[in-house]
Design an enzyme around this catalytic site. Structure first.
Site, PDB file in Angstrom:
ATOM      1  N   LYS A 167       3.987  -3.013   4.410  1.00  0.00           N
ATOM      2  CA  LYS A 167       3.018  -4.078   4.580  1.00  0.00           C
ATOM      3  C   LYS A 167       2.358  -4.425   3.250  1.00  0.00           C
ATOM      4  O   LYS A 167       1.675  -5.446   3.134  1.00  0.00           O
ATOM      5  CB  LYS A 167       1.902  -3.624   5.557  1.00  0.00           C
ATOM      6  CG  LYS A 167       2.394  -3.133   6.886  1.00  0.00           C
ATOM      7  CD  LYS A 167       1.220  -2.514   7.669  1.00  0.00           C
ATOM      8  CE  LYS A 167       1.715  -1.564   8.699  1.00  0.00           C
ATOM      9  NZ  LYS A 167       0.684  -0.646   9.171  1.00  0.00           N
ATOM     10  N   GLY A 168       2.531  -3.554   2.275  1.00  0.00           N
ATOM     11  CA  GLY A 168       1.760  -3.652   1.028  1.00  0.00           C
ATOM     12  C   GLY A 168       1.920  -4.935   0.248  1.00  0.00           C
ATOM     13  O   GLY A 168       1.022  -5.333  -0.488  1.00  0.00           O
TER      14      GLY A 168
ATOM     15  N   GLU B   4       7.671  -6.379  -3.853  1.00  0.00           N
ATOM     16  CA  GLU B   4       7.022  -5.118  -3.489  1.00  0.00           C
ATOM     17  C   GLU B   4       5.656  -5.026  -4.164  1.00  0.00           C
ATOM     18  O   GLU B   4       5.417  -5.663  -5.192  1.00  0.00           O
ATOM     19  CB  GLU B   4       7.958  -3.965  -3.925  1.00  0.00           C
ATOM     20  CG  GLU B   4       7.450  -2.567  -3.725  1.00  0.00           C
ATOM     21  CD  GLU B   4       7.185  -2.171  -2.284  1.00  0.00           C
ATOM     22  OE1 GLU B   4       6.440  -2.880  -1.592  1.00  0.00           O
ATOM     23  OE2 GLU B   4       7.682  -1.108  -1.873  1.00  0.00           O
ATOM     24  N   ASP B   5       4.770  -4.249  -3.565  1.00  0.00           N
ATOM     25  CA  ASP B   5       3.437  -4.095  -4.150  1.00  0.00           C
ATOM     26  C   ASP B   5       3.454  -3.225  -5.403  1.00  0.00           C
ATOM     27  O   ASP B   5       2.871  -3.574  -6.421  1.00  0.00           O
ATOM     28  CB  ASP B   5       2.428  -3.552  -3.112  1.00  0.00           C
ATOM     29  CG  ASP B   5       2.874  -2.249  -2.426  1.00  0.00           C
ATOM     30  OD1 ASP B   5       3.996  -1.750  -2.694  1.00  0.00           O
ATOM     31  OD2 ASP B   5       2.097  -1.719  -1.613  1.00  0.00           O
TER      32      ASP B   5
ATOM     33  N   ASP C 276       6.826   3.040  -7.819  1.00  0.00           N
ATOM     34  CA  ASP C 276       6.250   4.337  -8.185  1.00  0.00           C
ATOM     35  C   ASP C 276       7.393   5.304  -8.538  1.00  0.00           C
ATOM     36  O   ASP C 276       7.933   5.240  -9.637  1.00  0.00           O
ATOM     37  CB  ASP C 276       5.392   4.801  -7.004  1.00  0.00           C
ATOM     38  CG  ASP C 276       4.615   6.069  -7.265  1.00  0.00           C
ATOM     39  OD1 ASP C 276       4.341   6.373  -8.428  1.00  0.00           O
ATOM     40  OD2 ASP C 276       4.272   6.768  -6.291  1.00  0.00           O
TER      41      ASP C 276
ATOM     42  N   LYS D 136       4.444   1.985 -12.031  1.00  0.00           N
ATOM     43  CA  LYS D 136       3.987   3.258 -12.614  1.00  0.00           C
ATOM     44  C   LYS D 136       5.212   3.992 -13.155  1.00  0.00           C
ATOM     45  O   LYS D 136       5.712   4.927 -12.525  1.00  0.00           O
ATOM     46  CB  LYS D 136       3.344   4.134 -11.525  1.00  0.00           C
ATOM     47  CG  LYS D 136       2.001   3.666 -11.007  1.00  0.00           C
ATOM     48  CD  LYS D 136       1.276   4.793 -10.274  1.00  0.00           C
ATOM     49  CE  LYS D 136       1.263   4.580  -8.792  1.00  0.00           C
ATOM     50  NZ  LYS D 136       0.402   5.535  -8.050  1.00  0.00           N
TER      51      LYS D 136
ATOM     52  N   PHE E 267      -4.062   6.127  -8.584  1.00  0.00           N
ATOM     53  CA  PHE E 267      -3.822   5.648  -7.232  1.00  0.00           C
ATOM     54  C   PHE E 267      -4.699   4.434  -6.995  1.00  0.00           C
ATOM     55  O   PHE E 267      -5.919   4.506  -7.044  1.00  0.00           O
ATOM     56  CB  PHE E 267      -4.047   6.727  -6.170  1.00  0.00           C
ATOM     57  CG  PHE E 267      -3.342   6.365  -4.894  1.00  0.00           C
ATOM     58  CD1 PHE E 267      -1.993   6.665  -4.736  1.00  0.00           C
ATOM     59  CD2 PHE E 267      -3.988   5.664  -3.894  1.00  0.00           C
ATOM     60  CE1 PHE E 267      -1.302   6.263  -3.600  1.00  0.00           C
ATOM     61  CE2 PHE E 267      -3.308   5.258  -2.746  1.00  0.00           C
ATOM     62  CZ  PHE E 267      -1.967   5.571  -2.597  1.00  0.00           C
TER      63      PHE E 267
ATOM     64  N   ASP F 252      -2.581   0.110   0.116  1.00  0.00           N
ATOM     65  CA  ASP F 252      -3.413   0.950   0.981  1.00  0.00           C
ATOM     66  C   ASP F 252      -3.452   2.405   0.541  1.00  0.00           C
ATOM     67  O   ASP F 252      -2.590   2.880  -0.193  1.00  0.00           O
ATOM     68  CB  ASP F 252      -2.863   0.923   2.407  1.00  0.00           C
ATOM     69  CG  ASP F 252      -1.593   1.765   2.552  1.00  0.00           C
ATOM     70  OD1 ASP F 252      -0.636   1.528   1.783  1.00  0.00           O
ATOM     71  OD2 ASP F 252      -1.559   2.667   3.404  1.00  0.00           O
TER      72      ASP F 252
ATOM     73  N   ARG G 115      -6.614  -2.352   2.374  1.00  0.00           N
ATOM     74  CA  ARG G 115      -5.699  -3.467   2.114  1.00  0.00           C
ATOM     75  C   ARG G 115      -6.454  -4.789   1.990  1.00  0.00           C
ATOM     76  O   ARG G 115      -5.982  -5.721   1.353  1.00  0.00           O
ATOM     77  CB  ARG G 115      -4.679  -3.616   3.262  1.00  0.00           C
ATOM     78  CG  ARG G 115      -3.682  -2.471   3.392  1.00  0.00           C
ATOM     79  CD  ARG G 115      -2.547  -2.900   4.312  1.00  0.00           C
ATOM     80  NE  ARG G 115      -1.792  -1.788   4.879  1.00  0.00           N
ATOM     81  CZ  ARG G 115      -0.753  -1.191   4.290  1.00  0.00           C
ATOM     82  NH1 ARG G 115      -0.366  -1.587   3.100  1.00  0.00           N
ATOM     83  NH2 ARG G 115      -0.122  -0.208   4.888  1.00  0.00           N
TER      84      ARG G 115
HETATM   85  P1  IMP Z   1       8.103   4.829  -4.304  1.00  0.00           P
HETATM   86  O1  IMP Z   1       9.194   4.885  -3.292  1.00  0.00           O
HETATM   87  O2  IMP Z   1       7.638   6.195  -4.731  1.00  0.00           O
HETATM   88  O3  IMP Z   1       8.414   3.961  -5.495  1.00  0.00           O
HETATM   89  O4  IMP Z   1       6.843   4.293  -3.560  1.00  0.00           O
HETATM   90  C1  IMP Z   1       6.587   3.001  -3.334  1.00  0.00           C
HETATM   91  C2  IMP Z   1       5.526   2.879  -2.247  1.00  0.00           C
HETATM   92  O5  IMP Z   1       4.537   3.913  -2.379  1.00  0.00           O
HETATM   93  C3  IMP Z   1       4.786   1.591  -2.409  1.00  0.00           C
HETATM   94  O6  IMP Z   1       5.385   0.581  -1.648  1.00  0.00           O
HETATM   95  C4  IMP Z   1       3.422   1.938  -1.882  1.00  0.00           C
HETATM   96  O7  IMP Z   1       3.374   1.753  -0.483  1.00  0.00           O
HETATM   97  C5  IMP Z   1       3.242   3.405  -2.172  1.00  0.00           C
HETATM   98  N1  IMP Z   1       2.440   3.642  -3.385  1.00  0.00           N
HETATM   99  C6  IMP Z   1       2.824   4.190  -4.555  1.00  0.00           C
HETATM  100  N2  IMP Z   1       1.821   4.246  -5.438  1.00  0.00           N
HETATM  101  C7  IMP Z   1       0.754   3.694  -4.807  1.00  0.00           C
HETATM  102  C8  IMP Z   1      -0.607   3.443  -5.208  1.00  0.00           C
HETATM  103  O8  IMP Z   1      -1.066   3.713  -6.325  1.00  0.00           O
HETATM  104  N3  IMP Z   1      -1.389   2.857  -4.259  1.00  0.00           N
HETATM  105  C9  IMP Z   1      -0.960   2.512  -3.024  1.00  0.00           C
HETATM  106  N4  IMP Z   1       0.295   2.725  -2.611  1.00  0.00           N
HETATM  107  C10 IMP Z   1       1.149   3.314  -3.502  1.00  0.00           C
HETATM  108 MG    MG Z   2       1.782   1.976   1.257  1.00  0.00          MG
END
Ligand code: IMP
Ligand code: MG
Length: 180
Positions: free
Chosen positions: A43-44, A100-101, A104, A132, A153, A160, A166
């Site tokens: 949803k981000g 995507e939001d 990470d 990040k 974070f 969220d 959000r």
């Molecule tokens: P990844 O699979 O580790 O790249 O994670 C991506 C997802 O983790 C994003 O779509 C977010 O939902 C969540 N996420 C990662 N870092 C943050 C943050 O700093 N704040 C909020 N959500 C995050």
């Molecule tokens: Mg999330």
């Protein structure tokens, strides 16, 4: 006034609007004369997607959504990605842009990109509002990035922590005591 759980603002409403507009300009230039399917990751990405999509001036662009879960309710990625909602349109031979939001560890976008290429998309690019890179575990790079950030974070504008924050109109750094 900042929300009580926020340490500092990372991006104001004005900066968000400028960032989104700059990304839209690049997408409009890169896909001029081409068809595009924009896929928002629930949803981000919803606030970012809504602001970005209405700035696209392409003659032929479609909107779709996917959802994936890897985080549960914490702040540490589990590494395993489940696609909980797949696209409803046909992506075979089409240009796809994932919105995507935040990028990470890369686990989520690595899986989603792989999934869409596996379904026969002609091209799959990634657009993320935040990145990040210091936390990356999978080899994923975004084609469009709003802002590269440190290992913080952040919440707000769709992002969220445990489904909260959000609704904040800006992006802020969450106080560590909230999640530790
Ligand atoms: P990844 O699979 O580790 O790249 O994670 C991506 C997802 O983790 C994003 O779509 C977010 O939902 C969540 N996420 C990662 N870092 C943050 C943050 O700093 N704040 C909020 N959500 C995050
Ligand atoms: Mg999330």
């Amino acid at each position: 006034m900042l929300h009580k759980d926020i340490v500092e603002k990372l991006m104001s409403e004005e900066e968000l609007a400028q960032t989104v507009s700059a990304i839209a300009d690049k997408i409009n230039a890169d896909y001029a004369g081409k068809e595009l399917i924009v896929i928002g990751i629930l949803k981000g990405s919803v606030m970012f997607l809504a602001d970005l999509f209405r700035r696209l001036t392409l003659d032929t662009c479609q909107l779709d959504f996917m959802a994936a879960s890897s985080y549960g309710s914490g702040t540490v990625s589990s590494g395993k990605v489940n696609i909980t909602k797949d696209v409803s349109c046909n992506v075979i031979g089409r240009n796809v842009l994932i919105v995507e939001d935040i990028l990470d560890t890369g686990n989520t976008l690595y899986s989603l990109k792989d999934h869409l290429l596996g379904k026969g998309a002609a091209s799959v690019k990634i657009c993320t509002l935040f990145d990040k890179p210091s936390r990356r575990k999978k080899p994923v790079t975004a084609d469009y990035t709003g802002k590269v950030i440190d290992d913080l974070f952040i919440v707000g504008y769709g992002l969220d922590y445990s489904e909260h924050y959000r609704n904040l109109p800006y992006v802020g750094v969450l106080k560590t005591e909230i999640y530790s």
